[in-house]
Design a protein around this motif. Structure first.
Motif, PDB file in Angstrom:
ATOM      1  N   MET A 197       0.304   9.481 -37.701  1.00  0.00           N
ATOM      2  CA  MET A 197      -0.381   8.210 -37.409  1.00  0.00           C
ATOM      3  C   MET A 197      -0.654   8.107 -35.909  1.00  0.00           C
ATOM      4  N   SER A 198      -1.855   7.662 -35.565  1.00  0.00           N
ATOM      5  CA  SER A 198      -2.179   7.512 -34.138  1.00  0.00           C
ATOM      6  C   SER A 198      -1.344   6.393 -33.534  1.00  0.00           C
ATOM      7  N   PRO A 199      -0.981   6.521 -32.249  1.00  0.00           N
ATOM      8  CA  PRO A 199      -0.200   5.465 -31.610  1.00  0.00           C
ATOM      9  C   PRO A 199      -1.047   4.206 -31.408  1.00  0.00           C
ATOM     10  N   SER A 200      -0.413   3.056 -31.389  1.00  0.00           N
ATOM     11  CA  SER A 200      -1.146   1.796 -31.168  1.00  0.00           C
ATOM     12  C   SER A 200      -1.544   1.696 -29.696  1.00  0.00           C
ATOM     13  N   GLY A 201      -2.499   0.801 -29.426  1.00  0.00           N
ATOM     14  CA  GLY A 201      -2.940   0.592 -28.043  1.00  0.00           C
ATOM     15  C   GLY A 201      -1.772   0.206 -27.156  1.00  0.00           C
ATOM     16  N   ALA A 202      -0.927  -0.680 -27.664  1.00  0.00           N
ATOM     17  CA  ALA A 202       0.199  -1.161 -26.866  1.00  0.00           C
ATOM     18  C   ALA A 202       1.145  -0.009 -26.516  1.00  0.00           C
ATOM     19  N   GLU A 203       1.279   0.890 -27.454  1.00  0.00           N
ATOM     20  CA  GLU A 203       2.174   2.032 -27.231  1.00  0.00           C
ATOM     21  C   GLU A 203       1.607   2.970 -26.148  1.00  0.00           C
ATOM     22  N   VAL A 204       0.280   3.198 -26.217  1.00  0.00           N
ATOM     23  CA  VAL A 204      -0.378   4.054 -25.208  1.00  0.00           C
ATOM     24  C   VAL A 204      -0.193   3.443 -23.822  1.00  0.00           C
ATOM     25  N   ILE A 205      -0.412   2.135 -23.757  1.00  0.00           N
ATOM     26  CA  ILE A 205      -0.281   1.458 -22.463  1.00  0.00           C
ATOM     27  C   ILE A 205       1.158   1.594 -21.940  1.00  0.00           C
ATOM     28  N   ARG A 206       2.113   1.406 -22.851  1.00  0.00           N
ATOM     29  CA  ARG A 206       3.518   1.514 -22.432  1.00  0.00           C
ATOM     30  C   ARG A 206       3.819   2.909 -21.887  1.00  0.00           C
ATOM     31  N   LYS A 207       3.300   3.933 -22.568  1.00  0.00           N
ATOM     32  CA  LYS A 207       3.538   5.327 -22.146  1.00  0.00           C
ATOM     33  C   LYS A 207       2.908   5.593 -20.781  1.00  0.00           C
ATOM     34  N   ILE A 208       1.674   5.088 -20.611  1.00  0.00           N
ATOM     35  CA  ILE A 208       0.988   5.306 -19.330  1.00  0.00           C
ATOM     36  C   ILE A 208       1.761   4.624 -18.205  1.00  0.00           C
ATOM     37  N   ARG A 209       2.228   3.404 -18.469  1.00  0.00           N
ATOM     38  CA  ARG A 209       2.951   2.668 -17.422  1.00  0.00           C
ATOM     39  C   ARG A 209       4.224   3.395 -17.017  1.00  0.00           C
ATOM     40  N   GLU A 210       4.803   4.123 -17.939  1.00  0.00           N
ATOM     41  CA  GLU A 210       6.006   4.892 -17.594  1.00  0.00           C
ATOM     42  C   GLU A 210       5.704   6.004 -16.592  1.00  0.00           C
ATOM     43  N   GLN A 211       4.441   6.488 -16.650  1.00  0.00           N
ATOM     44  CA  GLN A 211       4.083   7.623 -15.783  1.00  0.00           C
ATOM     45  C   GLN A 211       3.557   7.169 -14.417  1.00  0.00           C
ATOM     46  N   VAL A 212       3.286   5.869 -14.266  1.00  0.00           N
ATOM     47  CA  VAL A 212       2.679   5.376 -13.029  1.00  0.00           C
ATOM     48  C   VAL A 212       3.740   4.764 -12.122  1.00  0.00           C
ATOM     49  N   GLU A 213       3.632   5.040 -10.824  1.00  0.00           N
ATOM     50  CA  GLU A 213       4.552   4.410  -9.877  1.00  0.00           C
ATOM     51  C   GLU A 213       4.181   2.929  -9.744  1.00  0.00           C
ATOM     52  N   GLU A 214       5.154   2.042  -9.892  1.00  0.00           N
ATOM     53  CA  GLU A 214       4.875   0.617  -9.736  1.00  0.00           C
ATOM     54  C   GLU A 214       5.633   0.089  -8.522  1.00  0.00           C
ATOM     55  N   VAL A 215       4.962  -0.746  -7.751  1.00  0.00           N
ATOM     56  CA  VAL A 215       5.603  -1.283  -6.540  1.00  0.00           C
ATOM     57  C   VAL A 215       5.616  -2.813  -6.597  1.00  0.00           C
ATOM     58  N   ASP A 216       6.581  -3.376  -5.926  1.00  0.00           N
ATOM     59  CA  ASP A 216       6.761  -4.826  -5.916  1.00  0.00           C
ATOM     60  C   ASP A 216       5.808  -5.472  -4.891  1.00  0.00           C
ATOM     61  N   PRO A 217       5.342  -6.702  -5.141  1.00  0.00           N
ATOM     62  CA  PRO A 217       4.491  -7.386  -4.155  1.00  0.00           C
ATOM     63  C   PRO A 217       5.110  -7.425  -2.751  1.00  0.00           C
ATOM     64  N   ALA A 218       6.436  -7.512  -2.661  1.00  0.00           N
ATOM     65  CA  ALA A 218       7.087  -7.546  -1.338  1.00  0.00           C
ATOM     66  C   ALA A 218       6.770  -6.273  -0.558  1.00  0.00           C
ATOM     67  N   GLU A 219       6.784  -5.141  -1.256  1.00  0.00           N
ATOM     68  CA  GLU A 219       6.504  -3.867  -0.592  1.00  0.00           C
ATOM     69  C   GLU A 219       5.027  -3.798  -0.161  1.00  0.00           C
ATOM     70  N   VAL A 220       4.156  -4.316  -1.022  1.00  0.00           N
ATOM     71  CA  VAL A 220       2.723  -4.316  -0.686  1.00  0.00           C
ATOM     72  C   VAL A 220       2.495  -5.177   0.555  1.00  0.00           C
ATOM     73  N   SER A 221       3.101  -6.358   0.580  1.00  0.00           N
ATOM     74  CA  SER A 221       2.938  -7.261   1.711  1.00  0.00           C
ATOM     75  C   SER A 221       3.403  -6.608   3.012  1.00  0.00           C
ATOM     76  N   GLU A 222       4.486  -5.863   2.924  1.00  0.00           N
ATOM     77  CA  GLU A 222       5.063  -5.233   4.106  1.00  0.00           C
ATOM     78  C   GLU A 222       4.173  -4.110   4.658  1.00  0.00           C
ATOM     79  N   HIS A 223       3.549  -3.356   3.740  1.00  0.00           N
ATOM     80  CA  HIS A 223       2.799  -2.180   4.179  1.00  0.00           C
ATOM     81  C   HIS A 223       1.301  -2.412   4.350  1.00  0.00           C
ATOM     82  N   LEU A 224       0.842  -3.626   4.058  1.00  0.00           N
ATOM     83  CA  LEU A 224      -0.599  -3.909   4.198  1.00  0.00           C
ATOM     84  C   LEU A 224      -1.051  -3.644   5.633  1.00  0.00           C
ATOM     85  N   GLY A 225      -2.135  -2.916   5.753  1.00  0.00           N
ATOM     86  CA  GLY A 225      -2.658  -2.650   7.089  1.00  0.00           C
ATOM     87  C   GLY A 225      -2.109  -1.383   7.715  1.00  0.00           C
ATOM     88  N   ASN A 226      -0.989  -0.851   7.179  1.00  0.00           N
ATOM     89  CA  ASN A 226      -0.427   0.380   7.755  1.00  0.00           C
ATOM     90  C   ASN A 226      -0.978   1.630   7.056  1.00  0.00           C
TER      91      ASN A 226
END
Ligand SMILES: [Zn+2]
Length: 393
Positions: A1-30
């Protein structure tokens, strides 16, 4: 059975680096490029300051131009963090970007944390249509067009160079165009000064230019200065403008303009023409050389005749004026490499362009000084340029 859309999204998110807004705010412009992948309506309602906008549907076709250097760290965000995770996956896996992350929680979490959001200037329906060919360029877009509409550009002269430059800057939607010219339209002007018409011979050039611009683009406010620029009025006239377009034909005024603009920190897009030859340079104070770094002393009078007494091919100021208008638009929108520290020579008969490097003179009497060291009493006090230029012969 093919995986559901939600499952694909979950798998992709596992492979992507995620950063917190605090880190983005700190590094903006650098050196981090922050990319908003939401739709245009969402961007228009508010986005993170300093972000670039590449809707996810245009990611593959527009991201290279928006990011510039793909080796930079690229952080993507959307409304909640889902679309940006999918986009980050595409950037990494399909486009080979080495350093990509997605911001957790999107702009919703960013706002909840109390970080700043910028609401961009929006264009009217008519403006979206009028400037649609700009909006289609990702390098310009709504943001660049808004900058043009907010820009204040001063043209010195509504003559050979000023006429075509004013026409194209008005068409491009530069919001405020100041024009300094104390001449009337003359029959001999019409071979090249395309903003004026036969019916306006004898009327002030500032009025004629204003009438043409008003007919071309109602978005543009024209401010008229029917005066000769001199040491007594220059500071008052040029203060507050973002860029100055120099088309003056005499050396005393060129030196006066240079010294005043270096002090006020206003960039000048300068062109000159004679016969079949044109020159172009951008003098951006303290970023590159100034006019005096290039010409420490005026050339002897016989080598510097004005067009009043000499011939000029009618199209030549058009060519040079277009190059000036292009540099103005680059400076206002912040795109491309402005002609700072470079002198461009155009020779019409041979159809050749030559570029010369120009360096800052560390001994320059004007731009080697720190502007903050110039006392108020000294601002606006200039040497006698007529004598300075006459001494050169
Ligand atoms: Zn200098």
């Amino acid at each position: 059975m093919s995986p559901s859309g939600a499952e694909v999204i979950r798998k992709i998110r596992e492979q992507v680096e995620e950063v917190d807004p605090a880190e983005v705010s700190e590094h903006l412009g650098n050196g981090v490029v922050l990319v908003d992948v939401r739709e245009s309506e969402e961007w228009d309602r508010g986005h993170i300051p300093g972000a670039v906008h590449v809707p996810r549907g245009y990611l593959e076709s527009r991201v290279d131009a928006a990011v510039g250097d793909r080796n930079k760290r690229v952080i993507l965000y959307c409304a909640s963090g889902q679309r940006s995770a999918l986009a980050a996956h595409t950037l990494k896996e399909l486009l080979g970007y080495p350093n990509v992350a997605s911001m957790t929680g999107g702009i919703t979490l960013w706002k909840d944390r109390g970080y700043k959001v910028e609401v961009p200037k929006t264009l009217t329906t008519e403006q979206k249509e009028r400037y649609s060919r700009h909006l289609l360029l990702p390098e310009v877009g709504t943001e660049g067009q808004a900058k043009l509409l907010d820009a204040k550009v001063l043209l010195l002269g509504a003559g050979g160079l000023g006429a075509p430059t004013a026409l194209y800057l008005a068409a491009a939607g530069v919001g405020k165009l100041g024009i300094v010219d104390d001449d009337d339209v003359d029959l001999t002007n019409l071979q090249r000064q395309v903003i004026h018409t036969t019916g306006r011979i004898g009327t002030p050039k500032v009025d004629s230019a204003e009438a043409t611009i008003a007919a071309l683009n109602p978005d543009v406010e024209v401010v008229k200065y029917p005066v000769r620029l001199d040491a007594s009025n220059i500071m008052e006239i040029i203060d507050g403008y973002d860029v100055i377009v120099d088309g003056v034909d005499n050396f005393p005024t060129r030196y006066l303009l240079n010294d005043a603009t270096v002090r006020l920190g206003i960039p000048v897009v300068s062109a000159s023409i004679l016969g079949f030859d044109g020159q172009l340079a951008v003098f951006k104070p303290h970023d590159g050389p100034c006019y005096r770094c290039l010409y420490p002393v005026p050339p002897p009078a016989e080598l510097a005749p004005s067009c009043g007494a000499n011939g000029v091919l009618g199209v030549l100021p058009g060519t040079m004026g277009m190059l000036q208008a292009t540099e103005v638009i680059k400076l206002v929108t912040g795109i491309g490499e402005p002609l700072v520290g470079r002198l461009l020579l155009y020779e019409a008969l041979g159809a050749t362009f030559t570029e010369l490097k120009v360096r800052r003179d560390p001994q320059c009497p004007i731009c080697s000084r720190d502007p903050s060291e110039i006392a108020d009493e000294e601002m606006g006090v200039f040497p006698d340029y007529e004598a300075f230029c006459a001494a050169a012969g």
